[in-house]
Scaffold this active site. Sequence first.
Site, PDB file in Angstrom:
ATOM      1  N   TYR A  35       0.851  -1.195   0.000  1.00 20.37           N
ATOM      2  CA  TYR A  35       0.000   0.000   0.000  1.00 20.37           C
ATOM      3  C   TYR A  35       0.887   1.245   0.000  1.00 20.37           C
ATOM      4  O   TYR A  35       1.223   1.798   1.051  1.00 20.37           O
ATOM      5  CB  TYR A  35      -0.925   0.028   1.222  1.00 20.37           C
ATOM      6  CG  TYR A  35      -1.851  -1.159   1.360  1.00 20.37           C
ATOM      7  CD1 TYR A  35      -2.131  -2.008   0.290  1.00 20.37           C
ATOM      8  CD2 TYR A  35      -2.474  -1.433   2.586  1.00 20.37           C
ATOM      9  CE1 TYR A  35      -2.977  -3.088   0.431  1.00 20.37           C
ATOM     10  CE2 TYR A  35      -3.332  -2.510   2.727  1.00 20.37           C
ATOM     11  CZ  TYR A  35      -3.575  -3.341   1.654  1.00 20.37           C
ATOM     12  OH  TYR A  35      -4.424  -4.415   1.810  1.00 20.37           O
ATOM     13  N   SER A  82     -12.963  -4.874   1.650  1.00 26.64           N
ATOM     14  CA  SER A  82     -13.874  -4.192   0.720  1.00 26.64           C
ATOM     15  C   SER A  82     -15.324  -4.359   1.151  1.00 26.64           C
ATOM     16  O   SER A  82     -16.206  -4.632   0.348  1.00 26.64           O
ATOM     17  CB  SER A  82     -13.681  -4.714  -0.719  1.00 26.64           C
ATOM     18  OG  SER A  82     -13.093  -3.734  -1.524  1.00 26.64           O
TER      19      SER A  82
END
Length: 334
Positions: free
Chosen positions: A65, A221
């Site tokens: 990330y 998610s």
Amino acid sequence: MSNSSNASMKKTTLGPSGIACSTIGLGTWAMGGWMWGGGDNAAAVLAIQASLDAGVTLIDTAPAYGLGRSESIVGTALKGRRQEAVVATKCGLVWHTQKGTHFFEEDGHPVHRHLGRESIFHECEESLKRLQTDYIDLYITHWQDSTTPVEETMGALLDLKKQGKIRAIGVSNVSPETLAEYLRYGPVDAAQERYSLIDREIEQTLVPLCTEHNVVVLGYSSLALGLLAGPIDPARQFTGDDQRAANPRFSAENRAKLKAFFEELEPLRQHLECSFGQLMIAWTLARGSVQVALCGARVSRQATENAGAGAVQLRDDALALIDAAAGRHLHALA
């Protein structure tokens, strides 16, 4: 909007490890900026601290990330508060070696899937430095590596656990067959997979095996990259490297379907005095397939709102209403 306090946040246990954590976790992918149109480090630090204040203890990050940026932000945010957090980070997406298989390019660096023993030890040390800690609570194989035997990968993770560098072992983006292979060599505490109202495949594939072996499922998610957070303005543009710009799920046609879906749920939302995002997170946890819902946030307001979903109680009739509305409006989302 429902705001959470520590008292309303439910807890779960990370599989055989016995580590207790909140059932809502903070996902920090967007904080790394990559594939999200950039980021704001200072705002991200405040968002992590706001999550802790609201009772969220599981903070999920990964080296990929932002090529370490997200982990560094987490390390900064947890200064003086490390003991309040259950830190999950990952290994297996590497840019220090060309071993394994090429996966993607990030900021001009080729990133490979590689879970060899030597590489995992290297990655763990780098993550510990960025996180400014001497242990990782949950260490997850981010993506699986077809070039390294699972026995070698699991052996490295078990050795890190013996050394006290990591406390629990997790896997992500894994098939039931590969998870079964990991379980041959030792306990797996958690599996992290995509799961939301519109992404339910793991209910049939992975969840039964996880249930059988006491592997906690972390759903990532939970708001489908923000698609389920509430109606999206038809005029909103996603710019730069924001992955949503090219995602067919964010088409004008799908935004219209979502608008109709949320309009149908408006009376329920008002009755529960929560936001649409909180309603969707509460649905995710109430369904029982995942024990932890990971929710991304980049600013304190989002983090606090996500945490507030812990106070939303959904009865069976509310779940049935949400499922029926999703069947009418969302079944054909690309």
